[in-house]
Design an enzyme around this catalytic site. Structure first.
Site, short mmCIF file in Angstrom:
data_model
loop_
_atom_site.label_atom_id
_atom_site.label_comp_id
_atom_site.label_asym_id
_atom_site.label_seq_id
_atom_site.Cartn_x
_atom_site.Cartn_y
_atom_site.Cartn_z
N GLN A 92 54.83 -15.98 13.68
CA GLN A 92 55.08 -16.34 15.03
C GLN A 92 55.81 -17.49 15.60
O GLN A 92 55.55 -18.15 16.62
CB GLN A 92 53.59 -16.28 15.69
CG GLN A 92 52.81 -14.71 15.92
CD GLN A 92 53.72 -13.82 16.82
OE1 GLN A 92 54.29 -14.41 17.93
NE2 GLN A 92 53.61 -12.71 16.69
N SER A 93 56.62 -17.72 14.77
CA SER A 93 57.44 -19.15 14.99
C SER A 93 58.25 -18.98 16.25
O SER A 93 58.90 -18.26 16.52
CB SER A 93 58.53 -19.17 13.86
OG SER A 93 59.49 -20.32 14.07
N ASN A 94 57.89 -19.86 17.19
CA ASN A 94 58.78 -20.19 18.41
C ASN A 94 60.18 -20.57 18.01
O ASN A 94 61.22 -20.20 18.81
CB ASN A 94 58.05 -21.35 19.39
CG ASN A 94 57.01 -21.08 19.70
OD1 ASN A 94 56.55 -19.93 20.43
ND2 ASN A 94 55.76 -21.76 19.62
N ALA A 146 61.91 -19.54 15.51
CA ALA A 146 62.75 -18.83 15.00
C ALA A 146 63.16 -17.74 16.18
O ALA A 146 64.28 -17.33 16.29
CB ALA A 146 61.98 -17.91 13.89
#
Ligand SMILES: *Cc1c(COP(=O)(O)O)cnc(C)c1O
Length: 354
Positions: free
Chosen positions: A70-72, A74
């Site tokens: 859930q990387s912001n 990326a």
């Protein structure tokens, strides 16, 4: 002059709220870097202004980066890269199929058309090498890749947060907040934001110290990491000088990265319900909670709201029971007469014009 793209919808607002001051226990100014953009909003696009500018200058057609599932970072990278006509390869750490549900950041990254490769926690430990290996693969195919490290946190990316502090100082000159504050507070996940802030507040004399709240790893890890980023940044901008004193707090990480304990969750809920400001459960909510817990509170602070809304939306299930107590709509049909009377001005209210 180091080139950068203009991606941030700035200056982002600085706001203050009595209700928030009461909850946190000091005079707090909120820098709304959750409003740096639309779907690509958050702190990462300040770093991407520099990083993607370099990618464009080098003629890159594909950007490679990594992060949690859930990387912001990326998500922001994938969206902005696409806006600039590049594609993205995202290498995402995933624990199981369960966290690969298309929601929050992962949904947005998917929509951007990014190529998503899931890797295990063990593989993620070698992420730096892995990103280079993928770059070699793409180069062999005739592509021109540009590698962005985790969180966009290197010396070049951190310059985006030197700019943020310069922006705040200009806002202070306009009277939107005091010319100086005791400390600048933020969440810390890969260290680039904290590094840029520590350099910026020293350069512009805005605060003597900064407090960064780790959401993963620990104090020792971040001290090393941030010193490295600061070193790279000052090589690029020798005018910056030494960073301000930065304290890394690592006692407020909660049960694990991405997960809050019950007190942290209750705090996040209370803040949203009493102030109307929404923090996220992975970064900003933990940092604000940690700051509110400090025994020695400064008088004034600037809190950088670094974004993270998609991560909150991806955790809807955790919040649902508290928002809506276990009522099965099938059991209790909505009372339409009551709903209607709530809108119809009747009785005293109508007579007195309230
Ligand atoms: C990445 C991120 C942070 C942490 O910033 P770093 O520069 O990686 O330390 C904080 N808040 C949000 C919402 C983020 O996405």
């Amino acid at each position: 002059m180091i080139k950068r793209l203009n991606l941030v919808h700035g200056p982002t607002p600085v706001v203050t709220s009595r209700a928030l001051n009461r909850l946190v226990g000091c005079e707090l100014y909120l820098k709304r870097d959750d409003q740096t953009g639309g779907a690509e909003a958050g702190n990462k696009i300040r770093k991407l202004e520099y990083l993607l500018s370099e990618a464009v200058a080098l003629g890159s057609n594909v950007v490679i980066t990594c992060g949690g599932v859930q990387s912001n970072h990326a998500r922001a990278t994938a969206l902005v890269a696409r806006q600039l006509g590049m594609r993205a390869v995202l290498v995402l750490r995933s624990e199981s199929k369960n966290d690969q549900v298309l929601t929050g950041n992962l949904l947005l990254s998917h929509l951007s058309g990014a190529e998503i490769r899931f890797i295990s926690r063990a593989e993620y430990a070698n992420r730096t090498t892995l990103l280079q290996t993928i770059a070699e693969e793409l180069r062999a195919n005739g592509e021109t890749p540009y590698v962005i490290p985790e969180g966009g946190s290197n010396g070049l990316g951190a310059l985006g947060y030197v700019d943020c502090i310069e922006e705040v100082v200009k806002q202070a000159e306009l009277g939107l907040l005091p010319r100086t504050v005791d400390t600048v507070v933020m969440a810390c996940g890969s260290g680039g934001t904290a590094a840029g802030v520590a350099l910026g507040i020293a350069r512009f004399g805005f605060a003597k110290r900064a407090d960064a709240f780790a959401v993963c790893d620990d104090k020792g890890y971040f001290e090393t990491q941030i010193a490295k980023i600061v070193g790279e940044a000052t090589l690029r901008r020798p005018d910056l000088g030494s960073p301000a004193t930065l304290t890394i707090h690592d006692a407020f990480k909660g049960p694990k990265y991405g997960e809050m304990d019950a007190l942290q969750l209750a705090f996040l809920r209370e803040v949203a319900a009493t102030t109307g400001f929404v923090f996220d459960p992975v970064y900003t909510g933990k940092a604000l909670y940690g700051f509110a817990q400090l025994e020695e509170k400064p008088n004034t602070a600037l809190f950088i709201h670094t974004g993270g809304l998609p991560g909150l939306l991806a955790q809807a299930a955790i919040f649902a029971p508290a928002v809506e107590p276990n009522v099965d709509p099938a059991d209790e049909p909505p009372d339409l007469t009551q709903a209607a009377s709530a809108f119809a001005p009747t009785g005293d209210a109508a007579l007195t014009g309230v």
